[in-house]
Scaffold this active site. Structure first.
Site, PDB file in Angstrom:
ATOM      1  N   SER A  18       0.845  -1.203   0.000  1.00  0.00           N
ATOM      2  CA  SER A  18       0.000   0.000   0.000  1.00  0.00           C
ATOM      3  C   SER A  18       0.882   1.256   0.000  1.00  0.00           C
ATOM      4  O   SER A  18       1.484   1.617   1.014  1.00  0.00           O
ATOM      5  CB  SER A  18      -0.893  -0.027   1.234  1.00  0.00           C
ATOM      6  N   HIS A  43      -0.123  -1.002  -4.508  1.00  0.00           N
ATOM      7  CA  HIS A  43      -1.543  -0.705  -4.305  1.00  0.00           C
ATOM      8  C   HIS A  43      -1.681   0.803  -4.097  1.00  0.00           C
ATOM      9  O   HIS A  43      -1.103   1.368  -3.168  1.00  0.00           O
ATOM     10  CB  HIS A  43      -2.040  -1.485  -3.085  1.00  0.00           C
ATOM     11  N   ASP A  45      -3.980   3.840  -3.253  1.00  0.00           N
ATOM     12  CA  ASP A  45      -5.252   4.269  -2.662  1.00  0.00           C
ATOM     13  C   ASP A  45      -5.561   5.696  -3.106  1.00  0.00           C
ATOM     14  O   ASP A  45      -4.801   6.620  -2.807  1.00  0.00           O
ATOM     15  CB  ASP A  45      -5.165   4.240  -1.132  1.00  0.00           C
ATOM     16  N   MET A  47      -8.241   8.724  -2.742  1.00  0.00           N
ATOM     17  CA  MET A  47      -9.343   9.182  -1.871  1.00  0.00           C
ATOM     18  C   MET A  47      -9.718  10.606  -2.248  1.00  0.00           C
ATOM     19  O   MET A  47      -8.831  11.443  -2.451  1.00  0.00           O
ATOM     20  CB  MET A  47      -8.903   9.145  -0.407  1.00  0.00           C
ATOM     21  N   HIS A  76      -6.992   1.504  -6.314  1.00  0.00           N
ATOM     22  CA  HIS A  76      -8.222   1.385  -5.525  1.00  0.00           C
ATOM     23  C   HIS A  76      -8.859   2.767  -5.446  1.00  0.00           C
ATOM     24  O   HIS A  76      -8.403   3.631  -4.696  1.00  0.00           O
ATOM     25  CB  HIS A  76      -7.833   0.853  -4.136  1.00  0.00           C
ATOM     26  N   MET A  78     -11.320   5.144  -4.156  1.00  0.00           N
ATOM     27  CA  MET A  78     -12.311   5.447  -3.121  1.00  0.00           C
ATOM     28  C   MET A  78     -12.850   6.837  -3.438  1.00  0.00           C
ATOM     29  O   MET A  78     -12.580   7.811  -2.721  1.00  0.00           O
ATOM     30  CB  MET A  78     -11.646   5.396  -1.741  1.00  0.00           C
ATOM     31  N   MET A 147     -13.215  -5.075   1.557  1.00  0.00           N
ATOM     32  CA  MET A 147     -12.619  -4.170   2.553  1.00  0.00           C
ATOM     33  C   MET A 147     -12.773  -4.821   3.919  1.00  0.00           C
ATOM     34  O   MET A 147     -13.881  -5.160   4.335  1.00  0.00           O
ATOM     35  CB  MET A 147     -13.323  -2.806   2.552  1.00  0.00           C
ATOM     36  N   GLY A 152     -10.590   4.506   4.179  1.00  0.00           N
ATOM     37  CA  GLY A 152     -10.317   5.922   4.401  1.00  0.00           C
ATOM     38  C   GLY A 152      -9.116   6.223   5.272  1.00  0.00           C
ATOM     39  O   GLY A 152      -8.544   7.302   5.171  1.00  0.00           O
ATOM     40  N   PHE A 153      -8.728   5.285   6.128  1.00  0.00           N
ATOM     41  CA  PHE A 153      -7.626   5.576   7.052  1.00  0.00           C
ATOM     42  C   PHE A 153      -6.735   4.354   7.229  1.00  0.00           C
ATOM     43  O   PHE A 153      -7.229   3.227   7.219  1.00  0.00           O
ATOM     44  CB  PHE A 153      -8.169   5.988   8.427  1.00  0.00           C
ATOM     45  N   GLY A 155      -4.124   2.083   9.641  1.00  0.00           N
ATOM     46  CA  GLY A 155      -3.984   1.796  11.068  1.00  0.00           C
ATOM     47  C   GLY A 155      -5.272   1.457  11.816  1.00  0.00           C
ATOM     48  O   GLY A 155      -5.352   1.650  13.030  1.00  0.00           O
ATOM     49  N   ASP A 185      -8.058  -5.816   2.094  1.00  0.00           N
ATOM     50  CA  ASP A 185      -7.392  -4.528   2.315  1.00  0.00           C
ATOM     51  C   ASP A 185      -7.836  -3.949   3.654  1.00  0.00           C
ATOM     52  O   ASP A 185      -9.028  -3.722   3.864  1.00  0.00           O
ATOM     53  CB  ASP A 185      -7.789  -3.587   1.158  1.00  0.00           C
ATOM     54  N   GLY A 186      -6.850  -3.723   4.527  1.00  0.00           N
ATOM     55  CA  GLY A 186      -7.135  -3.127   5.834  1.00  0.00           C
ATOM     56  C   GLY A 186      -6.795  -4.067   6.971  1.00  0.00           C
ATOM     57  O   GLY A 186      -7.412  -5.125   7.103  1.00  0.00           O
ATOM     58  N   GLY A 207      -0.117  -2.934   4.588  1.00  0.00           N
ATOM     59  CA  GLY A 207       0.050  -1.530   4.975  1.00  0.00           C
ATOM     60  C   GLY A 207       0.861  -1.438   6.253  1.00  0.00           C
ATOM     61  O   GLY A 207       1.866  -2.147   6.420  1.00  0.00           O
TER      62      GLY A 207
HETATM   63  C1  DX5 Z   1      -7.703   1.467   3.223  1.00  0.00           C
HETATM   64  C2  DX5 Z   1      -6.270   1.718   3.659  1.00  0.00           C
HETATM   65  C3  DX5 Z   1      -5.444   0.554   3.239  1.00  0.00           C
HETATM   66  C4  DX5 Z   1      -4.074   0.491   3.829  1.00  0.00           C
HETATM   67  C5  DX5 Z   1      -4.082   0.376   5.296  1.00  0.00           C
HETATM   68  O1  DX5 Z   1      -8.494   2.565   3.307  1.00  0.00           O
HETATM   69  O2  DX5 Z   1      -5.767   2.871   3.096  1.00  0.00           O
HETATM   70  O3  DX5 Z   1      -5.316   0.550   1.845  1.00  0.00           O
HETATM   71  O4  DX5 Z   1      -3.430  -0.594   3.277  1.00  0.00           O
HETATM   72  O5  DX5 Z   1      -3.205  -0.571   5.797  1.00  0.00           O
HETATM   73  P1  DX5 Z   1      -3.213  -0.858   7.360  1.00  0.00           P
HETATM   74  O6  DX5 Z   1      -4.641  -1.146   7.738  1.00  0.00           O
HETATM   75  O7  DX5 Z   1      -2.313  -2.027   7.546  1.00  0.00           O
HETATM   76  O8  DX5 Z   1      -2.702   0.382   8.016  1.00  0.00           O
HETATM   77 ZN    ZN Z   2      -6.850   0.224  -0.656  1.00  0.00          ZN
END
Ligand code: DX5
Ligand code: ZN
Length: 238
Positions: A18, A43, A45, A47, A76, A78, A147, A152-153, A155, A185-186, A207
């Site tokens: 990511s 990947h 993102d 937004m 991706h 969004m 998802m 959107g965020f 962590g 993802d996430g 990520g």
């Molecule tokens: C989705 C996030 C993810 C990202 C977060 O909105 O932007 O694409 O990969 O990775 P983590 O959850 O590991 O911080």
């Molecule tokens: Zn993503």
């Protein structure tokens, strides 16, 4: 081994990094590290501050990234009404282009437009959106992005019900004789990835929960994420 398990075994495991989690002050360094670690996709993102309450990445960033890496780009979107931007993202280098089911009214038209532009068509579902919304477009999808957090965020913590959704999606594709890829993802951590792989996911977006953890190197993160996903697959097929 059942026909379904056999079909899943044929699907290669892909590790996607990511980009939004990379160190933008040292972007070229991180891209080189991802490349030598053998990551399969970057990947991206995107937004728009409307579909999700945050802003991130763009075709301009993709063009910049393209100057220093040949890694394939998995994008991706969004964004609201993604149909307005498909061409720009494919021209900027998207190999896989994913739109949210919730963001486009004429989903079938949007997916076939992506394919007509020469990219693989993906559709993403928020945790609360049912798989049934895709019942009549299954043949139009190359990749389903489930998802595992609300988008959107970075962590965030896994939404637990999405594990069942991965298994249900894999069953749905199997019942239609399709081997469509399922991306997650996430919060794809080393602990969560095996559970997702054994439920039927084969694309893993790393990520801050794995590849970009401050306490380990990118190379270590990619290696451990791939092993975690493969372990889950192994458990399924034994
Ligand atoms: C989705 C996030 C993810 C990202 C977060 O909105 O932007 O694409 O990969 O990775 P983590 O959850 O590991 O911080
Ligand atoms: Zn993503």
């Amino acid at each position: 081994m059942s026909r379904e398990t056999e079909r899943l075994r044929q699907l290669p495991i892909k590790v996607c990094a990511s980009l939004v989690c990379a160190d933008f002050l040292h972007l070229e360094r991180d891209l080189k590290a991802l490349e030598s670690a053998g990551v399969d996709y970057l990947h991206i993102d995107v937004m728009d501050g409307h579909f999700v309450p945050n802003f991130a990445l763009s075709p301009d960033i993709m063009r910049t990234v393209r100057q220093v890496t040949t890694l394939p780009l998995d994008v991706h979107l969004m964004v609201e009404k993604p149909e307005r931007y498909l061409k720009s993202f494919v021209e900027a280098g998207a190999e896989i282009l994913v739109v949210h089911q919730e963001a486009t009214v004429h989903l079938q038209r949007t997916l076939s437009h992506i394919r007509s532009l020469g990219a693989h068509a993906g559709v993403a579902l928020n945790p609360a959106t049912s798989l049934h919304t895709l019942e009549y477009v299954l043949e139009d999808i190359d990749l389903l992005l489930i998802m595992t957090v609300n988008p959107g965020f970075v962590g965030q913590r896994l939404v637990p019900s999405t594990l069942q959704k991965i298994a249900d999606a894999r069953r749905m594709f199997d019942q239609c004789g399709l081997s469509t890829s399922i991306q997650v993802d996430g919060n794809i951590s080393f602990a969560n990835a095996p559970r997702m792989a054994s439920a039927g996911a084969n694309f893993f977006v790393g990520g801050t929960s794995s590849i970009f953890q401050p306490s380990i190197t990118i190379s270590e993160g990619v290696r451990r994420l791939r092993i975690a996903a493969e372990d889950g697959r192994q458990a399924l097929t034994q």
